[in-house]
Motif scaffolding. Structure first.
Motif, PDB file in Angstrom:
ATOM      1  N   GLN A 495      -6.567 -51.542 -64.826  1.00  9.72           N
ATOM      2  CA  GLN A 495      -7.898 -52.135 -64.663  1.00  9.72           C
ATOM      3  C   GLN A 495      -8.929 -51.390 -65.494  1.00  9.72           C
ATOM      4  N   PHE A 496      -9.912 -52.162 -65.979  1.00 12.67           N
ATOM      5  CA  PHE A 496     -11.031 -51.618 -66.742  1.00 12.67           C
ATOM      6  C   PHE A 496     -12.323 -52.188 -66.167  1.00 12.67           C
ATOM      7  N   VAL A 497     -13.328 -51.340 -66.010  1.00 20.99           N
ATOM      8  CA  VAL A 497     -14.640 -51.792 -65.544  1.00 20.99           C
ATOM      9  C   VAL A 497     -15.620 -51.633 -66.692  1.00 20.99           C
ATOM     10  N   ILE A 498     -16.249 -52.748 -67.075  1.00 19.22           N
ATOM     11  CA  ILE A 498     -17.217 -52.755 -68.171  1.00 19.22           C
ATOM     12  C   ILE A 498     -18.539 -53.271 -67.641  1.00 19.22           C
ATOM     13  N   GLU A 499     -19.560 -52.432 -67.665  1.00 14.93           N
ATOM     14  CA  GLU A 499     -20.881 -52.882 -67.238  1.00 14.93           C
ATOM     15  C   GLU A 499     -21.642 -53.396 -68.450  1.00 14.93           C
ATOM     16  N   THR A 500     -22.177 -54.615 -68.337  1.00 14.81           N
ATOM     17  CA  THR A 500     -23.025 -55.164 -69.398  1.00 14.81           C
ATOM     18  C   THR A 500     -24.448 -55.233 -68.873  1.00 14.81           C
ATOM     19  N   LYS A 501     -25.397 -54.828 -69.693  1.00 19.38           N
ATOM     20  CA  LYS A 501     -26.789 -54.790 -69.236  1.00 19.38           C
ATOM     21  C   LYS A 501     -27.750 -54.913 -70.408  1.00 19.38           C
ATOM     22  N   ILE A 502     -28.985 -55.229 -70.079  1.00 21.68           N
ATOM     23  CA  ILE A 502     -30.073 -55.277 -71.066  1.00 21.68           C
ATOM     24  C   ILE A 502     -30.755 -53.909 -71.116  1.00 21.68           C
ATOM     25  N   TRP A 503     -31.148 -53.509 -72.297  1.00 20.42           N
ATOM     26  CA  TRP A 503     -31.874 -52.244 -72.453  1.00 20.42           C
ATOM     27  C   TRP A 503     -33.295 -52.394 -71.929  1.00 20.42           C
ATOM     28  N   HIS A 504     -33.656 -51.526 -70.967  1.00 21.42           N
ATOM     29  CA  HIS A 504     -35.018 -51.498 -70.429  1.00 21.42           C
ATOM     30  C   HIS A 504     -35.568 -50.080 -70.438  1.00 21.42           C
ATOM     31  N   GLY A 505     -35.209 -49.325 -71.460  1.00 18.95           N
ATOM     32  CA  GLY A 505     -35.740 -47.977 -71.584  1.00 18.95           C
ATOM     33  C   GLY A 505     -34.762 -46.912 -71.118  1.00 18.95           C
ATOM     34  N   PRO A 506     -35.022 -45.660 -71.521  1.00 17.50           N
ATOM     35  CA  PRO A 506     -34.095 -44.546 -71.222  1.00 17.50           C
ATOM     36  C   PRO A 506     -33.882 -44.322 -69.729  1.00 17.50           C
ATOM     37  N   TYR A 523     -12.893 -48.118 -57.689  1.00 16.43           N
ATOM     38  CA  TYR A 523     -11.664 -48.582 -58.329  1.00 16.43           C
ATOM     39  C   TYR A 523     -10.696 -47.430 -58.631  1.00 16.43           C
ATOM     40  N   GLN A 524     -11.073 -46.221 -58.226  1.00 19.86           N
ATOM     41  CA  GLN A 524     -10.232 -45.043 -58.466  1.00 19.86           C
ATOM     42  C   GLN A 524      -9.909 -44.897 -59.949  1.00 19.86           C
ATOM     43  N   LEU A 525     -10.957 -45.026 -60.768  1.00 20.53           N
ATOM     44  CA  LEU A 525     -10.815 -44.913 -62.221  1.00 20.53           C
ATOM     45  C   LEU A 525     -11.612 -43.719 -62.733  1.00 20.53           C
ATOM     46  N   GLN A 526     -11.169 -43.132 -63.829  1.00 22.55           N
ATOM     47  CA  GLN A 526     -11.862 -41.998 -64.441  1.00 22.55           C
ATOM     48  C   GLN A 526     -12.717 -42.404 -65.636  1.00 22.55           C
ATOM     49  N   THR A 527     -12.415 -43.563 -66.221  1.00 23.58           N
ATOM     50  CA  THR A 527     -13.135 -43.997 -67.415  1.00 23.58           C
ATOM     51  C   THR A 527     -13.773 -45.351 -67.191  1.00 23.58           C
ATOM     52  N   GLY A 528     -15.059 -45.463 -67.552  1.00 23.65           N
ATOM     53  CA  GLY A 528     -15.771 -46.726 -67.463  1.00 23.65           C
ATOM     54  C   GLY A 528     -16.423 -47.052 -68.796  1.00 23.65           C
ATOM     55  N   TYR A 529     -16.892 -48.295 -68.937  1.00 23.34           N
ATOM     56  CA  TYR A 529     -17.418 -48.767 -70.217  1.00 23.34           C
ATOM     57  C   TYR A 529     -18.768 -49.426 -69.992  1.00 23.34           C
ATOM     58  N   LEU A 548     -19.988 -37.776 -67.254  1.00 23.00           N
ATOM     59  CA  LEU A 548     -20.968 -37.775 -66.166  1.00 23.00           C
ATOM     60  C   LEU A 548     -20.223 -37.747 -64.839  1.00 23.00           C
ATOM     61  N   LYS A 549     -20.480 -36.703 -64.036  1.00 25.62           N
ATOM     62  CA  LYS A 549     -19.844 -36.562 -62.718  1.00 25.62           C
ATOM     63  C   LYS A 549     -18.326 -36.664 -62.827  1.00 25.62           C
ATOM     64  N   ASN A 550     -17.776 -35.951 -63.791  1.00 22.58           N
ATOM     65  CA  ASN A 550     -16.330 -35.919 -64.023  1.00 22.58           C
ATOM     66  C   ASN A 550     -15.763 -37.277 -64.443  1.00 22.58           C
ATOM     67  N   LYS A 551     -16.629 -38.199 -64.832  1.00 25.91           N
ATOM     68  CA  LYS A 551     -16.193 -39.495 -65.328  1.00 25.91           C
ATOM     69  C   LYS A 551     -16.502 -39.598 -66.819  1.00 25.91           C
ATOM     70  N   THR A 552     -15.642 -40.266 -67.535  1.00 23.21           N
ATOM     71  CA  THR A 552     -15.880 -40.530 -68.954  1.00 23.21           C
ATOM     72  C   THR A 552     -16.474 -41.918 -69.108  1.00 23.21           C
ATOM     73  N   LEU A 553     -17.629 -41.994 -69.748  1.00 20.81           N
ATOM     74  CA  LEU A 553     -18.299 -43.271 -69.983  1.00 20.81           C
ATOM     75  C   LEU A 553     -18.312 -43.553 -71.485  1.00 20.81           C
ATOM     76  N   VAL A 554     -17.702 -44.662 -71.861  1.00 23.23           N
ATOM     77  CA  VAL A 554     -17.709 -45.117 -73.245  1.00 23.23           C
ATOM     78  C   VAL A 554     -18.842 -46.135 -73.367  1.00 23.23           C
ATOM     79  N   GLU A 555     -19.845 -45.810 -74.211  1.00 19.18           N
ATOM     80  CA  GLU A 555     -21.063 -46.615 -74.271  1.00 19.18           C
ATOM     81  C   GLU A 555     -21.175 -47.304 -75.628  1.00 19.18           C
ATOM     82  N   ALA A 556     -21.351 -48.621 -75.571  1.00 15.56           N
ATOM     83  CA  ALA A 556     -21.532 -49.415 -76.793  1.00 15.56           C
ATOM     84  C   ALA A 556     -22.915 -50.048 -76.763  1.00 15.56           C
TER      85      ALA A 556
END
Length: 558
Positions: A495-506, A523-529, A548-556
């Protein structure tokens, strides 16, 4: 005989693995004890017949139960009043049980009504027979009619309902049925009828409160669908049927416990029951079908050599993939409804792709149809897709439509798809990298208005040819809104969790990162997108990686 999971016709406790229906039956019996008339209306393959048959047995100690199935009646049985009385009397006689001690006079009257030898073979004669029966019966009589939809477009049936309504209203003076229970997809309170101009008198159901027999003002015009002259009519004597017929996680666990007692697979019952509920929201057919696939198609095969390996999260996700790829009557029925009702299709499309929060409004045709056919559910006054299986089915359907496949982004993913699978595993980071390149090239200058209509859809469109046949994608409804959507991709047990969002500032971006990190724990996952659509002129597109918090976040960013 060894029990098995059943998805054909009604379930029988001595043959099939079933949830314990007794808590639901007790609640329904309370309605019968009160003398309620009501309908059990749910979508196709929602366990209506199984529940009705189980209820008839559950009531037999306290009541004489007449259980009828209108599927046993032919079209000709509804053509005339005489034919309907003959058929109804025939089916009632077939429903007799020796232990019910039916009064001899009732038996004889029904026999004469069936063969046409009665002096007057009319609905009034049938009603009079029932009244006399109820007076003479040692126990109160309950009438149960299954598959009532098959009769709802016939005037003679409406006249019969009028007789039942009259008996109910006058029950303080004339003893009649203790309770009448109808079951079908359509609620008799909202009976839809095909009407010709000469059939205007049918606009009012016999359950209607309008004494002047004028057409109901509560008219739903579907306009662009075949049923463009349907109406909604009140069923004023019907009690609300609020018993939840879906299966809870605990009920599913009880069924799995029985299975485990026979097969000893060592499965984690609470975990598998939770997965079944999360994906199906307890839709009976879907629960049973997934279990049947794991038990009969996966366990003992090449990929899952025994029950222990099949009854796992990986096996479960494989069963989901098989389910969504196979033809079945439930999916066929849902898909046909989209072709019949374009407004329903547009409602579901907007709900899926545009991140809309749609409030439920009584009387909106597309919503009424979506609820009735099981596409959606109502939670906190908002419209939601009924379950993840239906959501994924709809995504697959919309994303593989011919006009979608002609999109340049779909074509780009189709050409690149071999780049994203390495040793049978999906490389989601590489997918995001290529999506950024193609999206910026094709649509980067179209502005935010483009995104609000199409952004999320285009990312899912890019995913579709890559995971097609081996995986599925759905939206996590708990996080759906205009600013954020969590996509969950199931691919070959991963499984992969990918969050999609609009940029609204830092600041908002950092909050989104934290939310995603927390959500990964679920989801008991270490990597999110994280895929951010940024429409500022000075944005920096590309893909980065943070911890972040022992999680790897891949940001596009596009």
């Amino acid at each position: 005989m060894e029990k098995y999971f059943n998805v054909n016709a009604d379930c029988k406790a001595h043959l099939h693995y079933m949830v314990d229906l007794r808590p639901k039956l007790k609640k329904i019996k309370e309605m019968v004890d009160r003398g309620d008339y009501f309908t059990i209306n749910r979508a196709r393959q929602y366990g209506k017949t199984t529940t009705m048959k189980a209820l008839s047995r559950f009531l037999q100690n306290d009541y004489v139960v007449i259980w009828l199935d209108f599927q046993m009646l032919s079209f000709s049985d509804f053509e005339t009043e005489h034919a309907f009385v003959n058929a109804f009397a025939r089916e009632t006689r077939k429903a007799f049980r020796p232990e019910d001690r039916i009064p001899p006079k009732t038996k004889e009257t029904l026999k004469r009504l069936e063969n046409g030898s009665a002096a007057n073979t009319r609905l009034a004669s049938l009603t009079e027979c029932f009244i006399n029966w109820c007076k003479a019966s040692e126990k109160p009589v309950v009438l149960m009619i299954d598959e009532v939809d098959s009769a709802s477009n016939n005037q003679v049936f409406l006249d019969f309902l009028a007789q039942l309504r009259g008996s109910y209203i006058n029950r303080d003076m004339i003893l009649s049925f203790q309770s009448v229970i109808l079951a079908g997809v359509y609620d008799v309170k909202n009976m839809r009828l095909r009407l010709r101009p000469e059939d205007e008198h049918k606009r009012n159901s016999p359950w209607n409160t309008h004494e002047d027999n004028e057409p109901s003002e509560n008219l739903l015009s579907f306009g662009d669908c075949p049923w463009d002259q349907m109406v909604v009519t009140p069923f004023d004597i019907a009690a609300d049927f609020l018993v939840d017929m879906s299966f809870s996680s605990e009920e599913i666990a009880g069924m799995l416990k029985e299975y485990e007692g026979d097969h000893h697979t060592g499965m984690d019952i609470p975990k598998i029951a939770g997965l079944l509920y999360d994906y199906t929201s307890g839709y009976p057919y879907l629960v049973s079908r997934i279990c049947k696939l794991i038990d009969e198609r996966l366990a003992g095969g090449n990929e899952y050599p025994d029950g222990r390996s099949a009854w796992t999260k990986e096996g479960f996700l494989t069963a989901i993939r098989i389910l969504l790829a196979e033809p079945n009557t439930l999916f066929d029925s849902l898909i046909n409804k989209l072709a019949d009702y374009p407004k329903l299709e547009r409602l579901l499309y907007g709900l899926l792709f545009q991140g809309k929060e749609i409030s439920y409004v009584v009387g909106v045709p597309s919503m009424e149809m979506a609820v009735m056919f099981g596409f959606i559910k109502i939670e906190n006054h908002l419209v939601l897709i009924a379950n993840r299986i239906f959501e994924t089915l709809l995504y697959n359907l919309f994303l593989t439509a011919p006009d979608m496949q002609q999109e340049e982004l779909y074509d780009a993913a189709q050409k690149d798809k071999n780049l994203f699978v390495e040793n049978g595993c999906l490389n989601m980071k590489k997918i995001l990298e290529r999506f950024v390149v193609h999206f910026d090239s094709l649509y980067g200058d179209r502005g935010q208005k483009f995104y609000e209509d199409d952004g999320r859809r285009y990312f899912m469109l890019f995913l579709k040819p890559i995971i097609n046949g081996q995986g599925n994608c759905y939206v996590e409804t708990e996080t759906r809104n205009r600013e954020r959507t969590d996509l969950v991709v199931d691919y070959r047990g991963e499984q992969f969790v990918i969050e999609t969002k609009i940029w609204h500032g830092p600041a908002r971006h950092v909050l989104g990162e934290r939310q995603l990190a927390q959500y990964l724990d679920h989801y008991q996952l270490q990597t999110g997108y994280l895929l951010t659509f940024n429409f500022n002129q000075n944005k920096k597109i590309g893909v980065t990686e943070i911890t972040l918090k022992n999680k790897t976040l891949v940001e596009a960013t596009v």
